[in-house]
Design a protein around this motif. Structure first.
Motif, PDB file in Angstrom:
ATOM      1  N   GLN A  33      12.279   6.219   5.510  1.00 31.42           N
ATOM      2  CA  GLN A  33      10.926   6.353   5.960  1.00 31.42           C
ATOM      3  C   GLN A  33       9.966   5.094   5.757  1.00 31.42           C
ATOM      4  OE1 GLN A  33       9.555   9.927   3.932  1.00 31.42           O
ATOM      5  NE2 GLN A  33      11.022  11.035   5.274  1.00 31.42           N
ATOM      6  N   SER A  34      10.311   4.193   4.527  1.00 36.17           N
ATOM      7  CA  SER A  34       9.391   3.135   4.503  1.00 36.17           C
ATOM      8  C   SER A  34      10.482   1.799   4.195  1.00 36.17           C
ATOM      9  CB  SER A  34       8.836   3.308   3.025  1.00 36.17           C
ATOM     10  OG  SER A  34       7.928   4.321   3.112  1.00 36.17           O
ATOM     11  N   ILE A  56      -5.089  -6.736   6.366  1.00 37.46           N
ATOM     12  CA  ILE A  56      -4.680  -7.996   5.827  1.00 37.46           C
ATOM     13  C   ILE A  56      -3.313  -8.391   5.753  1.00 37.46           C
ATOM     14  CG2 ILE A  56      -4.831  -7.754   3.402  1.00 37.46           C
ATOM     15  CD1 ILE A  56      -5.899 -11.008   5.192  1.00 37.46           C
ATOM     16  N   TRP A  57      -2.466  -7.118   5.403  1.00 34.58           N
ATOM     17  CA  TRP A  57      -0.904  -7.419   5.131  1.00 34.58           C
ATOM     18  C   TRP A  57      -0.263  -7.068   6.521  1.00 34.58           C
ATOM     19  CZ3 TRP A  57       1.379  -9.099   1.339  1.00 34.58           C
ATOM     20  CH2 TRP A  57       0.652  -8.745   0.066  1.00 34.58           C
ATOM     21  N   GLN A  58      -1.075  -6.472   7.525  1.00 33.85           N
ATOM     22  CA  GLN A  58      -0.400  -6.270   9.018  1.00 33.85           C
ATOM     23  C   GLN A  58      -0.402  -7.514   9.787  1.00 33.85           C
ATOM     24  OE1 GLN A  58      -2.139  -3.610  11.791  1.00 33.85           O
ATOM     25  NE2 GLN A  58      -0.235  -3.159  12.699  1.00 33.85           N
ATOM     26  N   SER A  59      -1.491  -8.411   9.272  1.00 33.05           N
ATOM     27  CA  SER A  59      -1.383  -9.764  10.016  1.00 33.05           C
ATOM     28  C   SER A  59      -0.601 -10.707   9.362  1.00 33.05           C
ATOM     29  CB  SER A  59      -3.132 -10.391   9.873  1.00 33.05           C
ATOM     30  OG  SER A  59      -3.601 -10.488   8.582  1.00 33.05           O
ATOM     31  N   LEU A  60      -0.241 -10.580   8.019  1.00 33.15           N
ATOM     32  CA  LEU A  60       0.611 -11.431   7.290  1.00 33.15           C
ATOM     33  C   LEU A  60       2.277 -11.184   7.477  1.00 33.15           C
ATOM     34  CD1 LEU A  60      -1.693 -11.989   4.110  1.00 33.15           C
ATOM     35  CD2 LEU A  60      -1.229 -13.635   6.378  1.00 33.15           C
ATOM     36  N   LEU A  61       2.371  -9.763   7.362  1.00 34.50           N
ATOM     37  CA  LEU A  61       3.801  -9.379   7.204  1.00 34.50           C
ATOM     38  C   LEU A  61       3.848  -8.125   8.498  1.00 34.50           C
ATOM     39  CD1 LEU A  61       4.818  -9.000   3.414  1.00 34.50           C
ATOM     40  CD2 LEU A  61       5.935 -10.503   5.255  1.00 34.50           C
ATOM     41  N   PRO A  62       3.744  -8.488   9.664  1.00 34.26           N
ATOM     42  CA  PRO A  62       3.698  -7.497  10.682  1.00 34.26           C
ATOM     43  C   PRO A  62       5.172  -6.884  10.933  1.00 34.26           C
ATOM     44  CG  PRO A  62       3.640  -9.484  11.652  1.00 34.26           C
ATOM     45  CD  PRO A  62       3.588  -9.586  10.242  1.00 34.26           C
ATOM     46  N   ARG A  82       0.843   1.989   6.649  1.00 32.10           N
ATOM     47  CA  ARG A  82      -0.013   1.499   5.409  1.00 32.10           C
ATOM     48  C   ARG A  82       0.919   0.539   4.593  1.00 32.10           C
ATOM     49  NH1 ARG A  82       0.831   6.804   5.089  1.00 32.10           N
ATOM     50  NH2 ARG A  82       1.843   6.658   3.253  1.00 32.10           N
ATOM     51  N   TYR A  83       0.383  -0.419   4.187  1.00 32.25           N
ATOM     52  CA  TYR A  83       1.035  -1.428   3.271  1.00 32.25           C
ATOM     53  C   TYR A  83       0.444  -1.053   1.755  1.00 32.25           C
ATOM     54  CZ  TYR A  83       2.290  -4.148   7.298  1.00 32.25           C
ATOM     55  OH  TYR A  83       2.793  -4.728   8.431  1.00 32.25           O
ATOM     56  N   LYS A  84       1.554  -0.870   0.787  1.00 33.61           N
ATOM     57  CA  LYS A  84       1.139  -0.728  -0.510  1.00 33.61           C
ATOM     58  C   LYS A  84       1.982  -2.019  -1.408  1.00 33.61           C
ATOM     59  CE  LYS A  84       1.192   3.258  -3.552  1.00 33.61           C
ATOM     60  NZ  LYS A  84       1.688   4.511  -3.590  1.00 33.61           N
ATOM     61  N   LEU A  85       1.032  -2.345  -2.316  1.00 35.26           N
ATOM     62  CA  LEU A  85       1.665  -3.369  -3.295  1.00 35.26           C
ATOM     63  C   LEU A  85       2.302  -2.637  -4.640  1.00 35.26           C
ATOM     64  CD1 LEU A  85       2.117  -6.385  -3.808  1.00 35.26           C
ATOM     65  CD2 LEU A  85      -0.353  -6.494  -4.914  1.00 35.26           C
ATOM     66  N   LEU A  86       3.569  -2.699  -4.902  1.00 33.79           N
ATOM     67  CA  LEU A  86       4.147  -2.085  -6.030  1.00 33.79           C
ATOM     68  C   LEU A  86       5.053  -3.374  -6.689  1.00 33.79           C
ATOM     69  CD1 LEU A  86       5.579   1.012  -4.362  1.00 33.79           C
ATOM     70  CD2 LEU A  86       3.488   0.822  -5.704  1.00 33.79           C
ATOM     71  N   ASP A  87       4.441  -3.623  -7.911  1.00 34.35           N
ATOM     72  CA  ASP A  87       5.051  -4.579  -8.844  1.00 34.35           C
ATOM     73  C   ASP A  87       5.275  -5.966  -7.859  1.00 34.35           C
ATOM     74  OD1 ASP A  87       5.142  -3.108 -10.987  1.00 34.35           O
ATOM     75  OD2 ASP A  87       7.117  -2.277 -10.327  1.00 34.35           O
ATOM     76  N   LYS A  88       6.455  -6.252  -7.726  1.00 30.95           N
ATOM     77  CA  LYS A  88       6.642  -7.551  -6.942  1.00 30.95           C
ATOM     78  C   LYS A  88       6.841  -7.346  -5.551  1.00 30.95           C
ATOM     79  CE  LYS A  88       7.820 -10.340 -11.211  1.00 30.95           C
ATOM     80  NZ  LYS A  88       8.527 -10.748 -11.745  1.00 30.95           N
TER      81      LYS A  88
END
Length: 137
Positions: A33-34, A56-62, A82-88
């Motif tokens: 799913q992700s 911003i994430w969609q423009s950098l990691l589409p 949706r983009y989510k930052l988890l740790d690294k």
């Protein structure tokens, strides 16, 4: 004298080579799913994670769906989600689930040594002019 010269030579050569960057990798998580991106520069991802611009994430990691005709690959619209930052790592969850059996890819943009993602913003460079690698999953 020779030992000092040899030690100096070894020291200079050791300082010349920098550590190789960890490769960026992509893997499906949460039963497909992700998708999770790892190996990104932690400084850049931390700064972008604090940014208030929602897309911003969609423009950098589409993330794109791979078309049947791969010649049309550059004309695809990015998958909304949706983009989510988890740790690294950065985790992307699409608005509509990934279809089993369909191919998807992520366009990962490379940045020259000494440059960063902010150079695109500062210099108003087009994303298509930046070298990239397509990572399929």
């Amino acid at each position: 004298m020779k030992k000092i010269a040899l030690a100096l030579l070894v020291f200079c050569l050791a300082c010349k080579f920098k550590a190789k960057e960890a490769p960026v990798s992509v893997e499906l998580i949460n039963n497909g799913q992700s998708v999770k991106f790892t190996g990104l520069d932690p400084g850049i991802s931390g700064e972008i994670g604090r940014d208030s611009v929602p897309d911003i994430w969609q423009s950098l990691l589409p993330v794109y769906r791979l078309p049947a005709d791969t010649d049309l690959k550059d004309f695809q619209q990015p998958q909304p989600g949706r983009y989510k930052l988890l740790d690294k790592a950065v985790v992307f969850t699409p608005d509509t689930p990934f279809v089993k059996g369909r191919a998807y890819y992520i366009r990962y943009y490379h940045f020259d040594e000494g440059k960063s993602v902010w150079d695109i913003v500062k210099n108003k460079r087009q994303m298509g002019s930046q070298p990239f690698t397509d990572l399929s999953f």
